[in-house]
Design a protein around this motif. Sequence first.
Motif, PDB file in Angstrom:
ATOM      1  N   GLN A   1       0.828  -1.205   0.000  1.00 50.13           N
ATOM      2  CA  GLN A   1       0.000   0.000   0.000  1.00 50.13           C
ATOM      3  C   GLN A   1       0.861   1.253   0.000  1.00 50.13           C
ATOM      4  O   GLN A   1       0.575   2.227  -0.720  1.00 50.13           O
ATOM      5  CB  GLN A   1      -0.940  -0.010   1.215  1.00 50.13           C
TER       6      GLN A   1
ATOM      7  N   LYS B   1     -11.298   1.345  -0.624  1.00 51.55           N
ATOM      8  CA  LYS B   1     -10.783   1.981   0.594  1.00 51.55           C
ATOM      9  C   LYS B   1      -9.387   1.478   0.949  1.00 51.55           C
ATOM     10  O   LYS B   1      -8.475   2.278   1.211  1.00 51.55           O
ATOM     11  CB  LYS B   1     -11.746   1.714   1.744  1.00 51.55           C
ATOM     12  N   HIS B   2      -9.209   0.160   0.961  1.00 48.44           N
ATOM     13  CA  HIS B   2      -7.938  -0.401   1.433  1.00 48.44           C
ATOM     14  C   HIS B   2      -6.832  -0.309   0.374  1.00 48.44           C
ATOM     15  O   HIS B   2      -5.659  -0.148   0.726  1.00 48.44           O
ATOM     16  CB  HIS B   2      -8.142  -1.849   1.851  1.00 48.44           C
TER      17      HIS B   2
ATOM     18  N   LYS C   1      -5.438   3.576   0.253  1.00 44.11           N
ATOM     19  CA  LYS C   1      -5.371   4.279   1.527  1.00 44.11           C
ATOM     20  C   LYS C   1      -4.140   5.159   1.659  1.00 44.11           C
ATOM     21  O   LYS C   1      -4.154   6.163   2.390  1.00 44.11           O
ATOM     22  CB  LYS C   1      -5.441   3.286   2.700  1.00 44.11           C
ATOM     23  N   ASP C   2      -3.047   4.831   0.979  1.00 47.79           N
ATOM     24  CA  ASP C   2      -1.828   5.621   1.083  1.00 47.79           C
ATOM     25  C   ASP C   2      -1.575   6.467  -0.167  1.00 47.79           C
ATOM     26  O   ASP C   2      -0.481   7.025  -0.334  1.00 47.79           O
ATOM     27  CB  ASP C   2      -0.626   4.708   1.339  1.00 47.79           C
TER      28      ASP C   2
ATOM     29  N   ASN D   1      -7.402  -7.722  -0.261  1.00 46.31           N
ATOM     30  CA  ASN D   1      -6.589  -6.506  -0.243  1.00 46.31           C
ATOM     31  C   ASN D   1      -5.186  -6.772  -0.786  1.00 46.31           C
ATOM     32  O   ASN D   1      -4.635  -5.974  -1.554  1.00 46.31           O
ATOM     33  CB  ASN D   1      -6.495  -5.963   1.187  1.00 46.31           C
TER      34      ASN D   1
END
Length: 245
Positions: free
Chosen positions: A28, A63-64, A67-68, A222
């Motif tokens: 991520q 979302k996951h 996220k970054d 994810n």
Amino acid sequence: MIRLSEIPTTPPDDLDRDDIEDKTKELQERLGDLQKVLYAEQKHSVLVIFQGMDASGKDGAVKHTFKDCHPHGVRVHSFKKPTDEELAHDFLWRVHKQVPPKGMIQVFNRSHYEDILIQRVHGWIDDEHAHRRMAAINAFEELLAFDNNTHIFKFYLHLSYEQQREELQERIDEPDKHWKHNPNDWKEREHWDTYRKYYEYAINESRIPWTIVPVDKRWYRNYIVVKTLVERLEALNMQYPPLPI
């Protein structure tokens, strides 16, 4: 030929969840770095498509995964029931307006594939119409890839029938998920086999391939999604542009 019934919806038994979640965090962060270079370099665009049965975790995947990433470089669009204006045009009209310019990541939560899925399941279009639309979808995606250097990622979120029931029931049982509850999802569940049939058609007829993502365990979903994105974006060898001379 992909047959969804032959593909597990769960992770391999030998995987350690804690290990995979640690790797996911690293990926991520790496995706966040790559997104910044993509935005700065302005040579490529990215289109990420999430499709799957109701409760397969499309919102959670968005979302996951990102996220970054910086919000200014990622846009998300959810395709709902077409408006009267959209229905007055060809089915790709509303989609083309949402494709990413260079430097951007565009996420489709559901997509143009709805027009050969739910429309076909309920008999609103016949097989010939669906075949013509599939040909148009292939041409459309290849146009994006060729003409705008758009890298297209298509993720089918592969959910089991049993897990879907659990997810839908949670929307009734858990107060913080009541807002997700839609009684029509239970009615659509009655068409499970037909949806799977037409998903297989869309996947197998696509010229730009899909990634089948097992999603009964969200932590594995994810990992697969972000790993797929990072590996392909790293292969582009993107670079920050130098100062102008």
